[in-house]
Scaffold this active site. Structure first.
Site, PDB file in Angstrom:
ATOM      1  N   PHE A 239       0.845  -1.195   0.000  1.00 51.31           N
ATOM      2  CA  PHE A 239       0.000   0.000   0.000  1.00 51.31           C
ATOM      3  C   PHE A 239       0.885   1.251   0.000  1.00 51.31           C
ATOM      4  O   PHE A 239       1.701   1.453   0.904  1.00 51.31           O
ATOM      5  CB  PHE A 239      -0.910   0.014   1.233  1.00 51.31           C
ATOM      6  CG  PHE A 239      -1.767   1.246   1.313  1.00 51.31           C
ATOM      7  CD1 PHE A 239      -2.887   1.393   0.508  1.00 51.31           C
ATOM      8  CD2 PHE A 239      -1.438   2.283   2.189  1.00 51.31           C
ATOM      9  CE1 PHE A 239      -3.671   2.538   0.570  1.00 51.31           C
ATOM     10  CE2 PHE A 239      -2.218   3.433   2.265  1.00 51.31           C
ATOM     11  CZ  PHE A 239      -3.333   3.556   1.447  1.00 51.31           C
ATOM     12  N   GLY A 240       0.705   2.091  -1.014  1.00 51.51           N
ATOM     13  CA  GLY A 240       1.462   3.344  -1.129  1.00 51.51           C
ATOM     14  C   GLY A 240       0.598   4.524  -0.721  1.00 51.51           C
ATOM     15  O   GLY A 240      -0.538   4.659  -1.175  1.00 51.51           O
ATOM     16  N   TYR A 241       1.167   5.370   0.142  1.00 51.63           N
ATOM     17  CA  TYR A 241       0.407   6.547   0.594  1.00 51.63           C
ATOM     18  C   TYR A 241       1.197   7.834   0.371  1.00 51.63           C
ATOM     19  O   TYR A 241       0.725   8.917   0.732  1.00 51.63           O
ATOM     20  CB  TYR A 241       0.047   6.408   2.085  1.00 51.63           C
ATOM     21  CG  TYR A 241       1.241   6.198   2.995  1.00 51.63           C
ATOM     22  CD1 TYR A 241       1.756   4.927   3.217  1.00 51.63           C
ATOM     23  CD2 TYR A 241       1.862   7.283   3.610  1.00 51.63           C
ATOM     24  CE1 TYR A 241       2.863   4.741   4.038  1.00 51.63           C
ATOM     25  CE2 TYR A 241       2.963   7.110   4.436  1.00 51.63           C
ATOM     26  CZ  TYR A 241       3.452   5.829   4.644  1.00 51.63           C
ATOM     27  OH  TYR A 241       4.552   5.662   5.450  1.00 51.63           O
ATOM     28  N   GLY A 242       2.395   7.707  -0.216  1.00 55.96           N
ATOM     29  CA  GLY A 242       3.231   8.881  -0.490  1.00 55.96           C
ATOM     30  C   GLY A 242       3.572   8.923  -1.963  1.00 55.96           C
ATOM     31  O   GLY A 242       2.687   8.839  -2.815  1.00 55.96           O
ATOM     32  N   SER A 243       4.866   8.984  -2.248  1.00 56.47           N
ATOM     33  CA  SER A 243       5.276   9.104  -3.652  1.00 56.47           C
ATOM     34  C   SER A 243       4.848   7.896  -4.483  1.00 56.47           C
ATOM     35  O   SER A 243       4.708   7.997  -5.702  1.00 56.47           O
ATOM     36  CB  SER A 243       6.791   9.300  -3.751  1.00 56.47           C
ATOM     37  OG  SER A 243       7.454   8.190  -3.196  1.00 56.47           O
TER      38      SER A 243
ATOM     39  N   GLU B 246      13.866   3.039   1.128  1.00 52.32           N
ATOM     40  CA  GLU B 246      13.185   3.589   2.306  1.00 52.32           C
ATOM     41  C   GLU B 246      13.990   3.371   3.587  1.00 52.32           C
ATOM     42  O   GLU B 246      13.420   3.322   4.670  1.00 52.32           O
ATOM     43  CB  GLU B 246      11.789   2.946   2.437  1.00 52.32           C
ATOM     44  CG  GLU B 246      10.935   3.040   1.198  1.00 52.32           C
ATOM     45  CD  GLU B 246      10.756   4.462   0.697  1.00 52.32           C
ATOM     46  OE1 GLU B 246      10.973   5.413   1.466  1.00 52.32           O
ATOM     47  OE2 GLU B 246      10.412   4.626  -0.481  1.00 52.32           O
TER      48      GLU B 246
HETATM   49  C1  BEZ Z   1       4.717   5.583  -0.163  1.00 52.15           C
HETATM   50  O1  BEZ Z   1       3.638   5.173   0.073  1.00 52.15           O
HETATM   51  O2  BEZ Z   1       4.938   6.210  -1.150  1.00 52.15           O
HETATM   52  C2  BEZ Z   1       5.775   5.334   0.792  1.00 52.15           C
HETATM   53  C3  BEZ Z   1       5.779   6.055   1.935  1.00 52.15           C
HETATM   54  C4  BEZ Z   1       6.787   5.838   2.830  1.00 52.15           C
HETATM   55  C5  BEZ Z   1       7.755   4.908   2.570  1.00 52.15           C
HETATM   56  C6  BEZ Z   1       7.697   4.173   1.423  1.00 52.15           C
HETATM   57  C7  BEZ Z   1       6.712   4.393   0.529  1.00 52.15           C
END
Ligand code: BEZ
Length: 190
Positions: free
Chosen positions: A24-28, A99
Site C-alpha cells: 500500500f502506497g500513501y506517499g510518492s 526507504e
Molecule cells: C509511499 O507510500 O509512497 C511510501 C511512503 C513511505 C515509505 C515508502 C513508501
C-alpha cells in the site's frame, strides 16, 4: 535505532513464500512506481492518517537541511487513501534500500471497496526513528518543505505531486491540501 532500517526489514519474512502480495502506497508511490508490479488499484487503510512528520535526509533533503515526507500516525476512525500495488516478494529488497532512512515494514489490512480487503504491507516511520521530526505549525512545515532539496528533487515538488495525485484520485486529505496551500507562492490554487 540507527538510520538504516534495511537489516531490520530483511528479518520480516512474512511474504517471502507468497507468489505476490499487496503493497500500500500513501506517499510518492501514489504517483510514481519505479519497480515492476503485477496490478495496481486505488485502496485505503483504516485507523491511520498521513502526516508530513518524517525527515528526509536522502531523498527530498540533506542531513544538514532535511526535508519533510509522509508517514502514518494512528487515528481511530480515520481512513488513509492511496494506491495498492500487487508485487512479487523479490521487489522488497529494492524498496527496503530506497526507504532505509527510518521506514519499517508493517502489516495492515488493505481495503479496495466495501467488500474486498487483503493483507498488505506498508512502510512506516514511527517516532522512534532518528529522522522523525513530528508535528510543527503548518507555516513552519510549509517553509521547510519550500526550501528543502535532495537527490530525488525538491521537497516542494514532492508535496505538490502528492496533492495533485490525491486530487486525481478524488481524495480529500485536509493535512496535505492545507500544507500545499500554505507553500509560499502557491496560495489556494490546489
Ligand atoms: C509511499 O507510500 O509512497 C511510501 C511512503 C513511505 C515509505 C515508502 C513508501
Amino acid at each position: 535505532m540507527t538510520f538504516d532500517t534495511t537489516q531490520h526489514n530483511r528479518r520480516m519474512t512474512h511474504f517471502d513464500d507468497h507468489d505476490s502480495f499487496w503493497l500500500f502506497g500513501y506517499g510518492s508511490l501514489i504517483w510514481k512506481a519505479d519497480f515492476p508490479f503485477l496490478e495496481r488499484r486505488p485502496a485505503w487503510i483504516r485507523g491511520w492518517s498521513r502526516r508530513f512528520w518524517q525527515g528526509s535526509h536522502d531523498h527530498r533533503g540533506t542531513p544538514d537541511a532535511p526535508g519533510r515526507v509522509v508517514t502514518l500516525t494512528r487515528e481511530p476512525g480515520a481512513h488513509c487513501h492511496g494506491m495498492a500495488y500487487r508485487i512479487r516478494p523479490d521487489i522488497l529488497a529494492q524498496l527496503d534500500m530506497r526507504e532505509k532512512n527510518g521506514y519499517l515494514r508493517a502489516l495492515v489490512p488493505v481495503h479496495f471497496d466495501a467488500e474486498q480487503a487483503a493483507e498488505g504491507l506498508i512502510y512506516l516511520a514511527t517516532e522512534e526513528n532518528a529522522a522523525f521530526l513530528g508535528e510543527a505549525p503548518l507555516t513552519v512545515m510549509a517553509a521547510q518543505i519550500d526550501q528543502a532539496w535532495g537527490p530525488s528533487g525538491s521537497n516542494r515538488d514532492y508535496l505538490l505531486n502528492l496533492a495533485r495525485a490525491l486530487d486525481e484520485l478524488g481524495v480529500d486529505d485536509h493535512h496535505v491540501s492545507m500544507l500545499a496551500a500554505s507553500l509560499p507562492g502557491t496560495g489556494t490554487k490546489l
